[in-house]
Design an enzyme around this catalytic site. Structure first.
Site, PDB file in Angstrom:
ATOM      1  N   ILE A 118      -4.440  -0.866  -5.280  1.00 31.10           N
ATOM      2  CA  ILE A 118      -4.932  -0.633  -3.914  1.00 31.10           C
ATOM      3  C   ILE A 118      -4.477   0.768  -3.557  1.00 31.10           C
ATOM      4  O   ILE A 118      -3.286   1.085  -3.671  1.00 31.10           O
ATOM      5  CB  ILE A 118      -4.422  -1.689  -2.895  1.00 31.10           C
ATOM      6  N   VAL A 120      -5.178   4.187  -0.816  1.00 32.03           N
ATOM      7  CA  VAL A 120      -5.824   4.828   0.332  1.00 32.03           C
ATOM      8  C   VAL A 120      -5.720   6.333   0.093  1.00 32.03           C
ATOM      9  O   VAL A 120      -4.683   6.817  -0.385  1.00 32.03           O
ATOM     10  CB  VAL A 120      -5.088   4.438   1.640  1.00 32.03           C
ATOM     11  N   GLY A 128      -3.445   2.226   8.914  1.00 34.82           N
ATOM     12  CA  GLY A 128      -3.889   0.835   8.981  1.00 34.82           C
ATOM     13  C   GLY A 128      -4.977   0.462   7.974  1.00 34.82           C
ATOM     14  O   GLY A 128      -5.430  -0.690   7.942  1.00 34.82           O
ATOM     15  N   GLY A 130      -4.931   0.425   4.525  1.00 31.99           N
ATOM     16  CA  GLY A 130      -4.436  -0.457   3.460  1.00 31.99           C
ATOM     17  C   GLY A 130      -4.351  -1.894   3.959  1.00 31.99           C
ATOM     18  O   GLY A 130      -4.790  -2.832   3.287  1.00 31.99           O
ATOM     19  N   GLU A 152       2.158  -6.621  -8.928  1.00 31.18           N
ATOM     20  CA  GLU A 152       3.418  -5.981  -9.298  1.00 31.18           C
ATOM     21  C   GLU A 152       3.503  -4.652  -8.571  1.00 31.18           C
ATOM     22  O   GLU A 152       2.477  -3.988  -8.396  1.00 31.18           O
ATOM     23  CB  GLU A 152       3.498  -5.675 -10.798  1.00 31.18           C
ATOM     24  N   ASN A 157       8.461   1.962  -4.446  1.00 28.90           N
ATOM     25  CA  ASN A 157       7.248   2.176  -3.632  1.00 28.90           C
ATOM     26  C   ASN A 157       7.371   1.426  -2.291  1.00 28.90           C
ATOM     27  O   ASN A 157       6.758   0.379  -2.051  1.00 28.90           O
ATOM     28  CB  ASN A 157       6.009   1.718  -4.413  1.00 28.90           C
ATOM     29  N   TYR A 164       2.804  -5.148   1.616  1.00 26.04           N
ATOM     30  CA  TYR A 164       2.659  -6.502   1.067  1.00 26.04           C
ATOM     31  C   TYR A 164       3.484  -7.518   1.872  1.00 26.04           C
ATOM     32  O   TYR A 164       3.005  -8.615   2.162  1.00 26.04           O
ATOM     33  CB  TYR A 164       3.076  -6.522  -0.416  1.00 26.04           C
TER      34      TYR A 164
HETATM   35  C1  LIG Z   1       0.434   1.559  -0.257  1.00 22.87           C
HETATM   36  C2  LIG Z   1      -0.768   2.005   0.547  1.00 22.87           C
HETATM   37  C3  LIG Z   1      -2.031   1.388  -0.065  1.00 22.87           C
HETATM   38  C4  LIG Z   1      -0.620   1.551   2.003  1.00 22.87           C
HETATM   39  O1  LIG Z   1      -1.823   1.806   2.706  1.00 22.87           O
HETATM   40  P1  LIG Z   1      -1.785   2.428   4.168  1.00 22.87           P
HETATM   41  O2  LIG Z   1      -3.164   2.484   4.696  1.00 22.87           O
HETATM   42  O3  LIG Z   1      -1.054   3.698   4.116  1.00 22.87           O
HETATM   43  O4  LIG Z   1      -0.916   1.329   4.933  1.00 22.87           O
HETATM   44  P2  LIG Z   1      -1.041   0.856   6.458  1.00 22.87           P
HETATM   45  O5  LIG Z   1      -1.253   2.047   7.339  1.00 22.87           O
HETATM   46  O6  LIG Z   1      -2.031  -0.242   6.545  1.00 22.87           O
HETATM   47  O7  LIG Z   1       0.412   0.302   6.721  1.00 22.87           O
HETATM   48  C5  LIG Z   1       0.753  -1.042   6.446  1.00 22.87           C
HETATM   49  C6  LIG Z   1       2.264  -1.187   6.431  1.00 22.87           C
HETATM   50  O8  LIG Z   1       2.764  -0.528   5.285  1.00 22.87           O
HETATM   51  C7  LIG Z   1       3.998   0.103   5.627  1.00 22.87           C
HETATM   52  N1  LIG Z   1       3.869   1.546   5.429  1.00 22.87           N
HETATM   53  C8  LIG Z   1       2.738   2.298   5.411  1.00 22.87           C
HETATM   54  N2  LIG Z   1       3.053   3.583   5.167  1.00 22.87           N
HETATM   55  C9  LIG Z   1       4.397   3.620   5.048  1.00 22.87           C
HETATM   56  C10 LIG Z   1       5.326   4.662   4.758  1.00 22.87           C
HETATM   57  N3  LIG Z   1       4.919   5.931   4.567  1.00 22.87           N
HETATM   58  N4  LIG Z   1       6.632   4.356   4.665  1.00 22.87           N
HETATM   59  C11 LIG Z   1       7.073   3.075   4.832  1.00 22.87           C
HETATM   60  N5  LIG Z   1       6.241   2.038   5.111  1.00 22.87           N
HETATM   61  C12 LIG Z   1       4.917   2.324   5.208  1.00 22.87           C
HETATM   62  C13 LIG Z   1       4.313  -0.260   7.041  1.00 22.87           C
HETATM   63  O9  LIG Z   1       5.077  -1.456   7.029  1.00 22.87           O
HETATM   64  C14 LIG Z   1       2.944  -0.535   7.597  1.00 22.87           C
HETATM   65  O10 LIG Z   1       2.975  -1.448   8.653  1.00 22.87           O
HETATM   66  P3  LIG Z   1       3.171  -0.920  10.178  1.00 22.87           P
HETATM   67  O11 LIG Z   1       2.131   0.144  10.374  1.00 22.87           O
HETATM   68  O12 LIG Z   1       2.938  -2.134  10.999  1.00 22.87           O
HETATM   69  O13 LIG Z   1       4.544  -0.362  10.222  1.00 22.87           O
HETATM   70  C15 LIG Z   1      -0.895   3.556   0.547  1.00 22.87           C
HETATM   71  O14 LIG Z   1       0.324   4.119   0.956  1.00 22.87           O
HETATM   72  C16 LIG Z   1      -1.264   4.158  -0.806  1.00 22.87           C
HETATM   73  O15 LIG Z   1      -2.446   4.293  -1.132  1.00 22.87           O
HETATM   74  N6  LIG Z   1      -0.251   4.536  -1.617  1.00 22.87           N
HETATM   75  C17 LIG Z   1      -0.505   5.127  -2.940  1.00 22.87           C
HETATM   76  C18 LIG Z   1      -1.025   4.114  -3.931  1.00 22.87           C
HETATM   77  C19 LIG Z   1      -0.064   2.981  -4.137  1.00 22.87           C
HETATM   78  O16 LIG Z   1       1.135   3.171  -4.300  1.00 22.87           O
HETATM   79  N7  LIG Z   1      -0.604   1.745  -4.133  1.00 22.87           N
HETATM   80  C20 LIG Z   1       0.162   0.530  -4.347  1.00 22.87           C
HETATM   81  C21 LIG Z   1       0.238   0.201  -5.782  1.00 22.87           C
HETATM   82  S1  LIG Z   1       1.206  -1.276  -6.072  1.00 22.87           S
END
Ligand SMILES: CC(C)(COP(=O)(O)OP(=O)(O)OC[C@H]1O[C@@H](n2cnc3c(N)ncnc32)[C@H](O)[C@@H]1OP(=O)(O)O)[C@@H](O)C(=O)NCCC(=O)NCCS
Length: 193
Positions: A118, A120, A128, A130, A152, A157, A164
């Protein structure tokens, strides 16, 4: 910003052996997903792995995009300039100016989903998206009979682990030295629907 989803597998776009088994539009969209993957992911797949997953029975390739995407000259992540409206509609309902925000790859076997990736796009993280992608996939697949969602994640991360946990995943195991690139451990997480 209006956010939309499409699952490449559900479109049943015609496959052609001339193009590695994919139609030209699928090839293009997979290419854009791969760009986002290379820009944002810590665990890098090669391009062939995307193609192999696409062919796997039970896999899903969800693309999250916005209709109010880039103007000309802006972000061209999904600038479908080489296509015409006729190529895009009605199958995709995706506009030429749409912007890909992220994607989600999984496969289902029996009543289990295995989440493979997954991601973004960098500039759209922490807004929001993800959460929206993950909750959308879980809801739709729970309704279709999936009961266990597995994944996993690297122990470092934090953003992903927080995402999750926020959506109800629980840690059930630590896999030591799971990641070959740096020997990092993986947390195995599951959500029961
Ligand atoms: C992991 C990922 C998919 C999250 O997507 P996102 O759109 O940024 O996440 P959201 O904005 O929906 O945030 C959801 C929750 O994640 C957490 N979160 C998001 N960004 C964060 C950050 N930089 N640091 C800590 N927690 C974070 C928070 O708990 C957040 O909830 P909240 O907004 O109520 O506090 C995104 O950071 C990403 O693409 N990362 C790179 C790829 C990756 O590592 N994927 C996972 C592989 S297992």
């Amino acid at each position: 910003m209006k956010i939309n989803f499409l699952d490449l597998k559900e479109l049943n776009l015609p496959f052609s052996d001339d193009n590695g088994g994919k139609d030209i539009l699928t090839e293009y969209l997979i290419g854009r997903m791969f760009d986002i993957h290379m820009e944002s992911s810590q665990t890098l797949w090669d391009r062939k792995m995307f193609d192999e997953e696409l062919k796997r029975e039970g896999s899903g390739f969800l693309i999250c995009y916005s209709d109010s995407g880039a103007a000309d000259g802006g972000d061209n992540r999904l600038t479908l300039k080489k296509f015409t409206e006729k190529d895009i509609y009605p199958a995709l309902k995706i506009e030429l100016k749409s912007l890909i925000l992220g994607f989600f790859i999984y496969y289902n076997v029996l009543d289990e989903m295995h989440i493979l990736d997954i991601t973004v796009s960098k500039e759209m993280q922490s807004k929001g998206i993800g959460s929206l992608m993950l909750s959308t996939v879980i809801k739709k697949n729970s309704e279709a009979g999936i009961k266990h969602f597995f994944l996993e994640v690297r122990t470092s991360n934090i953003a992903a682990i927080n995402l999750y946990k926020k959506l109800g995943f629980k840690i059930f195991m630590l896999r030591k030295k799971y990641y070959e690139d740096n020997g990092e451990d993986a947390l195995c997480m599951v959500k029961e629907s």
